[in-house]
Structure formats: structure tokens, C-alpha cells
Design a protein around this motif. Structure first.
Motif, PDB file in Angstrom:
ATOM      1  N   GLU A  69       0.835  -1.196   0.000  1.00  0.00           N
ATOM      2  CA  GLU A  69       0.000   0.000   0.000  1.00  0.00           C
ATOM      3  C   GLU A  69       0.875   1.254   0.000  1.00  0.00           C
ATOM      4  O   GLU A  69       1.683   1.443   0.933  1.00  0.00           O
ATOM      5  CB  GLU A  69      -0.934  -0.002   1.208  1.00  0.00           C
ATOM      6  CG  GLU A  69      -1.944  -1.141   1.229  1.00  0.00           C
ATOM      7  CD  GLU A  69      -1.385  -2.476   1.694  1.00  0.00           C
ATOM      8  OE1 GLU A  69      -2.156  -3.433   1.781  1.00  0.00           O
ATOM      9  OE2 GLU A  69      -0.167  -2.547   1.967  1.00  0.00           O
ATOM     10  N   LEU A  84       0.926   3.621   3.200  1.00  0.00           N
ATOM     11  CA  LEU A  84       1.516   2.922   4.345  1.00  0.00           C
ATOM     12  C   LEU A  84       3.005   2.683   4.115  1.00  0.00           C
ATOM     13  O   LEU A  84       3.817   2.789   5.043  1.00  0.00           O
ATOM     14  CB  LEU A  84       0.788   1.597   4.574  1.00  0.00           C
ATOM     15  CG  LEU A  84       1.232   0.756   5.775  1.00  0.00           C
ATOM     16  CD1 LEU A  84       1.102   1.554   7.072  1.00  0.00           C
ATOM     17  CD2 LEU A  84       0.416  -0.536   5.851  1.00  0.00           C
ATOM     18  N   ALA A 127      -0.313  -5.457   3.474  1.00  0.00           N
ATOM     19  CA  ALA A 127      -0.165  -5.154   4.904  1.00  0.00           C
ATOM     20  C   ALA A 127      -0.706  -6.266   5.788  1.00  0.00           C
ATOM     21  O   ALA A 127      -0.136  -6.572   6.843  1.00  0.00           O
ATOM     22  CB  ALA A 127      -0.860  -3.836   5.225  1.00  0.00           C
ATOM     23  N   GLN A 166      -1.322   1.932   9.850  1.00  0.00           N
ATOM     24  CA  GLN A 166      -2.445   1.865   8.918  1.00  0.00           C
ATOM     25  C   GLN A 166      -3.615   2.688   9.433  1.00  0.00           C
ATOM     26  O   GLN A 166      -4.311   3.365   8.666  1.00  0.00           O
ATOM     27  CB  GLN A 166      -2.865   0.407   8.717  1.00  0.00           C
ATOM     28  CG  GLN A 166      -3.617   0.143   7.430  1.00  0.00           C
ATOM     29  CD  GLN A 166      -3.696  -1.341   7.116  1.00  0.00           C
ATOM     30  OE1 GLN A 166      -3.682  -2.178   8.030  1.00  0.00           O
ATOM     31  NE2 GLN A 166      -3.792  -1.679   5.846  1.00  0.00           N
TER      32      GLN A 166
END
Length: 257
Positions: free
Chosen positions: A20, A23, A56, A246
Motif C-alpha cells: 500500500e 503505508l 499489509a 495503517q
């Protein structure tokens, strides 16, 4: 005390590159010395390639902070179980050897006790009515098969203690359940022993075992307590560095949208 830093100092850092973008930016920084990634355990930026990468939710669940302190406590209980188990094994061996050589031991005992009477009389110890001597005489009357089964029972108890130790040392959930069940069975006997005679050793043993049972039930959420395994795993994931970062990214993403 920062348990995460202590663990990383001993075992090394663990880094992960999430797919991501937002992130990933929070877990990575470019420096003149090269790229650096945040350690999943202590949060320190570590230079070099990440140890792993991917979505993640595929990041390794690394113990950190309070969980590492809990692991240290569990290993203290594990070592206590190992010591107790080895002592019980020694006791089982002693009973077995006594059963096999009871005749010679009894003859030596009967020969030596009268020699101790003058010394015992000087310190005010009446050997003729001593409970210790009477107990030893009673042991000599037991059958060999009774002593053998007693040794087997002690050995089985030792095995239980050592299984507890392995499960607690490895931090396995089955070990935590096993420790709670096995320890709980022994609590009534320990309480009964205290009603007969209160000693520091008996109080200490009861305190340790009762503390272990309560701690495991509450902190590890065993048998469905406080939400059970699902709540425990959710708490662990919520405290992971990836989840924390996150959660910090999500509000920004919503604002940008």
C-alpha cells in the motif's frame, strides 16, 4: 524499560515493505546512506533491504512491548516447572532405588538409629517417639509394588510439569490451556496441605500456581474469557506497528477522498 529494543538488540530487527503506497511511505525513508525501513518490533529505522514485503495484512505478527514482558514472565514460570519436574524425577528415582534395595537400607537404618540416641537425647530429641522415625518405619512396611506404583505416579507428575514448561516457554496457546488445567487440579491439594501445616514453601507454591492460573485466564483470555481467542488475536493485531500506522493513514486517505 523498552522490551522491544532489548529484544531487537538480542535477536535483530524485523522489517517489512507493505504494498500500500501511503503505508509504505510511513514505513520507509530515504537517507544519504541509503533507504531505511521501520522495524516492526521497536519502530527504529533500519538501513538496508526489508526482510519481507507484500500486502499489509500479510505482514508478520511480531511480539512487541508488553507482549515481550509477558513472554519473559511465562518463561519464568516455565523454568520453575522445569526445576520442579527434575526434582520430582529425582524423587521417583529415589523411591525406585529404595524399593529395589529396601532390605539393606532397613538393616542399616535399624543398626544406626540406636547409635544416634545419645546425641539425640542431648538435644532433647526423643527418637523412640519421633514422628520422622515412625514415618520411616511405616515406609519399610509398604509393599514393593506399592512403592513402584508410587514411583510411576511421581514420574507421570514430572512429565506433566515438563510438558507445561515446554508449552509456556514456546508461548503456545495449547501450553497455556494445559498449564491452567494441570495446575488447577493441584490447587485443592496445596490448599489442604496448608490446613495441616503452614510453611513458607507451601505458601510460595500456592501463590505461584494460583497467580499463574489467574494470569493466564485473564491476560490470555482462555476459555472464552474477555472475548476469548478472537479478542486476544484482535488485540495483538491492533497493537502491531503495521496496524497502528495503517490506522494513522486511514483518516488522511478519507480526507483526500
Amino acid at each position: 524499560m523498552d522490551w522491544s529494543l532489548l529484544k531487537c538488540a538480542r535477536k535483530g530487527h524485523i522489517t517489512y515493505a507493505p504494498d500500500e503506497p501511503a503505508l509504505r511511505d510511513r514505513m520507509h525513508v530515504a537517507t544519504p546512506a541509503g533507504e531505511a525501513w521501520r522495524c516492526l518490533r521497536c519502530g527504529t529505522y533500519v538501513h538496508g533491504e526489508p526482510h519481507g514485503g507484500g500486502p499489509a495484512d500479510h505482514a508478520p505478527l511480531v511480539m512487541r512491548g508488553r507482549e515481550l514482558r509477558d513472554q519473559l514472565l511465562m518463561r519464568f514460570f516455565a523454568l520453575e516447572r522445569v526445576i520442579r519436574g527434575l526434582l520430582i524425577v529425582a524423587a521417583a528415582y529415589g523411591v525406585w532405588r529404595f524399593s529395589a534395595n529396601r532390605g539393606s537400607i532397613q538393616r542399616a537404618f535399624e543398626k544406626d538409629v540406636p547409635l544416634l540416641k545419645p546425641l539425640a537425647n542431648q538435644v532433647g530429641w526423643d527418637l523412640d517417639h519421633s514422628r520422622i522415625v515412625e514415618s520411616i518405619h511405616h515406609v519399610f512396611t509398604l509393599k514393593s509394588t506399592t512403592l513402584t506404583w508410587f514411583a510411576i505416579g511421581l514420574l507421570a507428575y514430572a512429565v506433566i510439569e515438563l510438558i507445561e514448561a515446554v508449552g509456556l516457554w514456546l508461548g503456545q496457546r495449547w501450553g497455556e490451556y494445559f498449564a491452567v488445567v494441570a495446575t488447577s487440579f493441584g490447587l485443592p491439594l496445596e490448599i489442604y496441605e496448608l490446613t495441616e501445616r503452614i510453611t513458607a514453601v507451601r505458601i510460595g507454591a500456592l501463590t505461584i500456581n494460583l497467580g499463574l492460573v489467574l494470569y493466564l485466564l485473564i491476560s490470555k483470555r482462555l476459555f472464552g474469557i474477555r472475548g476469548g481467542k478472537e479478542a486476544y488475536e484482535a488485540k495483538r493485531r491492533g497493537e502491531s506497528l503495521i496496524e497502528v500506522e495503517q490506522a494513522a493513514v486511514s483518516p488522511h486517505a478519507e480526507t483526500a477522498g
